[in-house]
Design an enzyme around this catalytic site. Structure first.
Site, PDB file in Angstrom:
ATOM      1  CG  HIS A  22      82.886 -61.819  79.992  1.00  0.00           C
ATOM      2  ND1 HIS A  22      83.793 -61.060  80.341  1.00  0.00           N
ATOM      3  CD2 HIS A  22      81.903 -60.784  79.942  1.00  0.00           C
ATOM      4  CE1 HIS A  22      83.603 -60.038  80.487  1.00  0.00           C
ATOM      5  NE2 HIS A  22      82.394 -59.600  80.135  1.00  0.00           N
TER       6      HIS A  22
ATOM      7  CB  CYS B 234      82.427 -54.844  80.060  1.00  0.00           C
ATOM      8  SG  CYS B 234      82.787 -56.226  80.704  1.00  0.00           S
ATOM      9  CG  LEU B 235      79.035 -54.942  84.968  1.00  0.00           C
ATOM     10  CD1 LEU B 235      78.084 -56.146  85.860  1.00  0.00           C
ATOM     11  CD2 LEU B 235      78.363 -53.788  85.127  1.00  0.00           C
TER      12      LEU B 235
ATOM     13  N   GLY C 299      73.733 -57.840  81.397  1.00  0.00           N
ATOM     14  CA  GLY C 299      74.157 -58.887  81.540  1.00  0.00           C
ATOM     15  C   GLY C 299      75.576 -59.434  82.377  1.00  0.00           C
TER      16      GLY C 299
ATOM     17  CG  HIS D 137      79.268 -58.359  76.405  1.00  0.00           C
ATOM     18  ND1 HIS D 137      80.167 -56.855  76.051  1.00  0.00           N
ATOM     19  CD2 HIS D 137      79.684 -58.477  77.602  1.00  0.00           C
ATOM     20  CE1 HIS D 137      80.707 -56.564  77.030  1.00  0.00           C
ATOM     21  NE2 HIS D 137      80.340 -57.470  78.108  1.00  0.00           N
ATOM     22  CD  GLU D 138      77.515 -60.631  79.778  1.00  0.00           C
ATOM     23  OE1 GLU D 138      78.365 -61.264  80.528  1.00  0.00           O
ATOM     24  OE2 GLU D 138      77.189 -59.374  79.876  1.00  0.00           O
TER      25      GLU D 138
ATOM     26  CD  GLN E  11      81.555 -59.601  83.446  1.00  0.00           C
ATOM     27  OE1 GLN E  11      80.417 -60.246  83.143  1.00  0.00           O
ATOM     28  NE2 GLN E  11      81.586 -58.336  83.497  1.00  0.00           N
TER      29      GLN E  11
END
Length: 161
Positions: free
Chosen positions: A149, A103-104, A50, A145-146, A55
Site C-alpha cells: 500500500h 483489503c479494506l 492491518g 500487503h501493507e 487507506q
C-alpha cells in the site's frame, strides 16, 4: 474514543501514490499519535488485520499489523497490534506460500497471493526507536500487503492466475 476514518476505495488516486516518509521531527508528535490511534480504530471497526495510512487518505509510510481471528480471517493467529513507521522489508525468504487476501480498500474481492513465508523488517516506533524483527506466516503476509500500500500497489495487482 478514537475516530473511525473513511477508507479510500480501489480506483482512488491516493492508493496509487508512493507514500512519503515520516520525517524525524514528526516522531512522537500529537498528529502521528492521533493518526495511529484513528487507523487502529478504523481497522478494528472494519474487521481488518492491518491498515496503511494511504487507506485513510494520509500519504505517509505508516502501517499497523494486527493479526487476530475475526469474521474476515477466522483462522488468523493472535498478536498484539504493531504500529510501524517507515517500514522496510530487508529480507524475503525464498520459501513462499499462497494465501487468501482481502483489503479494506477492495471490499468486494478476495484472492490468492503468493508471498514470502518469512521476512525481516526494519521500522520505527511512533517514538522514533528503530526495531528489526522477523515475521512468519500470516503476520508476514500482512506486513507485505501493507507495505505494498505504501508503494501504491493493491493486492489485486498480485493475484495468482
Amino acid at each position: 474514543m478514537s475516530v473511525v476514518l473513511p477508507v479510500a476505495q480501489r480506483g482512488e488516486e491516493i492508493l496509487e501514490l508512493k507514500a512519503a516518509f515520516v520525517a524525524d521531527g514528526e516522531f512522537n508528535s500529537e498528529w502521528l499519535l492521533q493518526l495511529a490511534s484513528a487507523m487502529h480504530a478504523t481497522m478494528l471497526e472494519r474487521n481488518g488485520v492491518g491498515i496503511a495510512a494511504p487507506q485513510v487518505y494520509i500519504s505517509k509510510r505508516v502501517i499497523i499489523v494486527a493479526s487476530r481471528p475475526n469474521p474476515r480471517y477466522p483462522d488468523a493467529p493472535e498478536m498484539d497490534a504493531v504500529v510501524m513507521v517507515n517500514p522496510e522489508i530487508l529480507e524475503f525468504s525464498q520459501t513462499t506460500c499462497l494465501g487468501e487476501e482481502g483489503c479494506l480498500s477492495v471490499p468486494d474481492q478476495r484472492g490468492f497471493v503468493e508471498r514470502a513465508q518469512t521476512i525481516k523488517v526494519r521500522y520505527y516506533t511512533l517514538q522514533g526507536e528503530v526495531v528489526e524483527t522477523i515475521f512468519e506466516g500470516f503476520p508476514a503476509r500482512i506486513v507485505q500487503h501493507e507495505v505494498d500500500h505504501l508503494d501504491g500497489v493493491l493486492f489485486v495487482e498480485r493475484l495468482s492466475a
